[in-house]
Design a protein around this motif. Structure first.
Motif, PDB file in Angstrom:
ATOM      1  N   PHE A  38      -8.860  -9.896  13.082  1.00  0.00           N
ATOM      2  CA  PHE A  38      -9.740 -11.076  13.601  1.00  0.00           C
ATOM      3  C   PHE A  38     -10.395 -10.842  14.844  1.00  0.00           C
ATOM      4  N   GLN A  39     -11.207  -9.744  14.901  1.00  0.00           N
ATOM      5  CA  GLN A  39     -11.955  -9.390  16.037  1.00  0.00           C
ATOM      6  C   GLN A  39     -13.260  -8.679  15.910  1.00  0.00           C
ATOM      7  N   CYS A  40     -14.200  -8.800  16.632  1.00  0.00           N
ATOM      8  CA  CYS A  40     -15.226  -8.198  16.351  1.00  0.00           C
ATOM      9  C   CYS A  40     -16.204  -7.751  17.893  1.00  0.00           C
ATOM     10  N   THR A  41     -16.788  -6.784  17.851  1.00  0.00           N
ATOM     11  CA  THR A  41     -17.503  -6.401  19.316  1.00  0.00           C
ATOM     12  C   THR A  41     -19.004  -6.010  19.005  1.00  0.00           C
ATOM     13  N   GLY A  42     -19.716  -6.495  19.883  1.00  0.00           N
ATOM     14  CA  GLY A  42     -21.095  -6.284  20.006  1.00  0.00           C
ATOM     15  C   GLY A  42     -21.439  -6.055  21.419  1.00  0.00           C
ATOM     16  N   ALA A  43     -22.472  -5.038  21.874  1.00  0.00           N
ATOM     17  CA  ALA A  43     -22.962  -4.854  22.847  1.00  0.00           C
ATOM     18  C   ALA A  43     -21.915  -4.703  24.025  1.00  0.00           C
ATOM     19  N   GLY A  44     -20.665  -4.227  23.647  1.00  0.00           N
ATOM     20  CA  GLY A  44     -19.814  -4.121  24.707  1.00  0.00           C
ATOM     21  C   GLY A  44     -18.744  -5.364  24.816  1.00  0.00           C
ATOM     22  N   ILE A  45     -19.141  -6.563  24.331  1.00  0.00           N
ATOM     23  CA  ILE A  45     -18.437  -7.946  24.257  1.00  0.00           C
ATOM     24  C   ILE A  45     -17.618  -7.930  23.205  1.00  0.00           C
ATOM     25  N   ALA A  74     -32.318 -16.151   9.006  1.00  0.00           N
ATOM     26  CA  ALA A  74     -32.800 -17.106   9.907  1.00  0.00           C
ATOM     27  C   ALA A  74     -33.216 -16.280  11.250  1.00  0.00           C
ATOM     28  N   TYR A  75     -32.419 -15.662  11.743  1.00  0.00           N
ATOM     29  CA  TYR A  75     -32.345 -14.955  13.208  1.00  0.00           C
ATOM     30  C   TYR A  75     -33.461 -13.848  13.000  1.00  0.00           C
ATOM     31  N   ALA A 294     -29.877  -6.624  19.263  1.00  0.00           N
ATOM     32  CA  ALA A 294     -29.940  -5.560  18.291  1.00  0.00           C
ATOM     33  C   ALA A 294     -28.723  -5.685  17.483  1.00  0.00           C
ATOM     34  N   HIS A 295     -27.537  -5.924  18.063  1.00  0.00           N
ATOM     35  CA  HIS A 295     -26.184  -6.048  17.495  1.00  0.00           C
ATOM     36  C   HIS A 295     -26.466  -7.331  16.256  1.00  0.00           C
ATOM     37  N   THR A 296     -26.915  -8.317  16.740  1.00  0.00           N
ATOM     38  CA  THR A 296     -27.180  -9.482  15.817  1.00  0.00           C
ATOM     39  C   THR A 296     -28.233  -9.278  14.848  1.00  0.00           C
ATOM     40  N   LEU A 297     -28.981  -8.413  14.905  1.00  0.00           N
ATOM     41  CA  LEU A 297     -30.119  -8.193  14.182  1.00  0.00           C
ATOM     42  C   LEU A 297     -29.410  -7.105  13.113  1.00  0.00           C
ATOM     43  N   GLU A 298     -28.581  -6.403  13.483  1.00  0.00           N
ATOM     44  CA  GLU A 298     -28.117  -5.171  12.616  1.00  0.00           C
ATOM     45  C   GLU A 298     -26.919  -5.227  11.796  1.00  0.00           C
ATOM     46  N   THR A 299     -26.150  -6.298  12.509  1.00  0.00           N
ATOM     47  CA  THR A 299     -24.725  -6.159  11.902  1.00  0.00           C
ATOM     48  C   THR A 299     -24.571  -7.367  10.947  1.00  0.00           C
ATOM     49  N   PRO A 300     -23.870  -7.006   9.631  1.00  0.00           N
ATOM     50  CA  PRO A 300     -23.432  -7.896   8.882  1.00  0.00           C
ATOM     51  C   PRO A 300     -22.761  -9.200   9.469  1.00  0.00           C
ATOM     52  N   PRO A 301     -22.849 -10.301   8.763  1.00  0.00           N
ATOM     53  CA  PRO A 301     -21.953 -11.551   9.133  1.00  0.00           C
ATOM     54  C   PRO A 301     -20.695 -11.238   9.419  1.00  0.00           C
TER      55      PRO A 301
END
Ligand code: F6P
Length: 537
Positions: A38-45, A74-75, A294-301
């Motif tokens: 139950f965790q995910c990482t994007g752009a170092g966050i 939508a994004y 980029a993370h938001t655009l390229e990463t599945p939900p």
């Protein structure tokens, strides 16, 4: 987007009823691996949402909802310049300000780059002393005059990234109460102070009043009217109004109607940040945000950080019925972050009217509040642990803290982790009784020691409060806000609710001034007007 399908809504309600009978502790017992999954990482966050009150099957349902709501599409529409702000017929292209999807809007991107170049030019001129104050002194201080989105973003970033040796000392003035400006000006020298008047509309009363006072202060401090040009720049979409106000048009940095005020820190509204910290820091802030885009655009939900944040808030607000959402940064540098998020989230999603004009049947934006840890622990956390109102929370914990005393940094982390654990486990009746017994106390005292725990929350970690990570963190919340607006089926980019107070304010101001037309007010407001006028004839 279509409103949520009835079948999905009912399924989520059933799931919520079922999970409310369990504790997060039970969920960990059933699936010890959830701490890792139950965790995910994007752009170092990194978002750790293992202490949220939901199991795998509920997460799957929420991901199905993300799919039904076409959040990823939508994004794409958002960053590609679709007219998402339907009530003002405009796109919301804050992502373009950091170069995301630049090829889709070449003319706009050119304007963004030209503005960045002129900002950089000014910053260079001020820092190397080519641009000077009226008496030949180099600039030492910059005062940002603005309110709302023209203040909260740059103020928050400035506080988060400040160093002991800034290129320029940065100050912020927002309140129409002259005390705000006055407190700052007393320590400044007019000959070495630069002002930035930030107002997208250039009609905002608070900002224009403060800009007038600043100009008077410069003139009374020895500046000639001609020298004001060197001391006052503006950031606005309304260059004509700025010029009429007396600001040289060559000193105006453009902003565009396709950037919402609360999403504008990446534009020339961020000029104060570049002046305080240097161009490299400002560029790194944009770069961090671009990485989150980029993370938001390229990463599945299922591993998309802003989508997961939005789904959790949707789940908590609508189904677990949490009443408010706390943002608790365990970092003094982020002490203005919650206030910034209040505007971002509540001005964006605090709306009852849906895209099709119908009224929403459920709560939309939760009330966002909080403050930097550990300060709140000695104030309102008592209510969190033992009060009877539901809440959700984000605890934000930068893992490093630069030069700061290591022991103090460790204590801060210990407090953050302790509060997170306390939110989860609380103190059961059995534990409370054992505690009372150990203290030779009776049952009554045991009752006072009980805390329900089970408060759904996430823990957000990243390396440290640097321009890159801060840019990424802000962008994550921007995108979370957008995804929630899609789920709520509302427009995140207008703010008609603010207008009502402004219009009534102008009317009352005239009545306070003249005493006429008081009968147009309700009796209670009329009484208050009379009381004010009695002391201010
Ligand atoms: O308070 C409403 C608002 O319109 C915000 O949306 C905006 O950020 C703020 O006022 C300031 O507006 P402006 O930048 O036009 O002065």
């Amino acid at each position: 987007m279509q409103p949520i399908a009835q079948g999905m809504d009912e399924a989520l309600r059933r799931s919520a009823a079922e999970v409310k009978r369990q504790t997060v502790d039970d969920l960990f017992t059933a699936n010890p691996a959830r701490a890792a999954t139950f965790q995910c990482t994007g752009a170092g966050i990194t978002l750790d949402y293992s202490k949220q009150l939901l199991a795998e099957e509920h997460l799957d349902q929420l991901l199905e909802l993300a799919n039904d709501a076409s959040l990823s599409a939508a994004y794409s529409d958002l960053v590609n310049g679709a007219e998402v702000n339907i009530t003002e017929q405009r796109p919301a292209l804050h992502t373009l300000l950091r170069g995301t999807a630049a090829s889709v809007s070449p003319a706009k991107h050119k304007a963004v780059n030209a503005t960045l170049a002129s900002m950089r030019h000014l910053v260079g001129e001020v820092h190397d002393g080519r641009r000077k104050g009226f008496s030949g002194l180099t600039f030492t201080d910059v005062v940002n005059i603005g309110i709302g989105g023209s203040d909260l973003g740059p103020r928050m970033v400035s506080r988060a990234l400040r160093t002991a040796t800034p290129k320029l000392r940065a100050h912020f003035v927002a309140n129409v109460d002259p005390q705000d400006l006055q407190e700052i000006l007393t320590s400044l020298n007019p000959a070495s102070t630069l002002f930035i008047v930030c107002s997208k509309s250039f009609t905002t009363e608070e900002t224009l009043s403060n800009a007038l006072r600043a100009r008077e202060w410069l003139l009374s401090g020895g500046a000639t009217p001609a020298a004001i040009r060197e001391h006052v720049v503006a950031v606005t979409t309304n260059v004509e109004a700025a010029e009429q106000f007396g600001i040289d048009p060559t000193q105006c940095f453009p902003l565009w109607d396709w950037v919402g005020g609360r999403y504008s820190v990446w534009s020339a509204i961020g000029l104060v940040i570049a002046l305080q910290l240097g161009w490299t820091a400002f560029a790194a802030l944009l770069e961090g945000a671009r990485a989150m885009d980029a993370h938001t655009l390229e990463t599945p939900p299922h591993s998309n950080l802003p989508i997961i944040m939005a789904l959790l808030e949707w789940w908590n607000t609508l189904y677990l019925k949490t009443e408010t959402h706390l943002v608790l940064p365990y970092s003094q540098r982020l002490s203005a972050f919650t206030e910034f998020l209040q505007q971002l989230t509540m001005e964006s999603n605090g709306k009852r009217t849906q895209l099709d004009g119908t009224t929403s049947q459920h709560p939309t934006a939760p009330v966002v509040w909080g403050s930097s840890g550990t300060i709140g622990q000695h104030s309102y956390y008592q209510c969190l642990h033992q009060g009877n109102r539901g809440f959700s929370a984000d605890l934000i914990l930068p893992l490093t803290n630069g030069e700061v005393d290591h022991v103090a940094h460790r204590k801060l982390a210990a407090n953050a982790l302790a509060q997170s654990r306390a939110f989860m486990i609380g103190r059961s009746e059995a534990q409370a009784q054992a505690l009372a017994k150990a203290r030779s106390q009776d049952e009554l005292m045991a009752a006072h020691y009980v805390m329900p725990g089970n408060h759904p929350h996430s823990v957000i970690t990243f390396h440290g409060v640097s321009p890159h990570y801060l840019g990424a963190l802000i962008a994550a919340y921007e995108h979370k806000t957008f995804f929630l607006s899609r789920l709520f089926n509302i427009n995140a980019f207008d703010q008609w609710g603010v207008e009502l107070g402004k219009v009534i304010g102008q009317h009352i101001d005239k009545i306070l001034e003249s005493g006429q037309d008081i009968e147009s007010l309700d009796p209670a407001t009329a009484n208050l007007v009379s009381a004010w006028r009695a002391l201010n004839p």
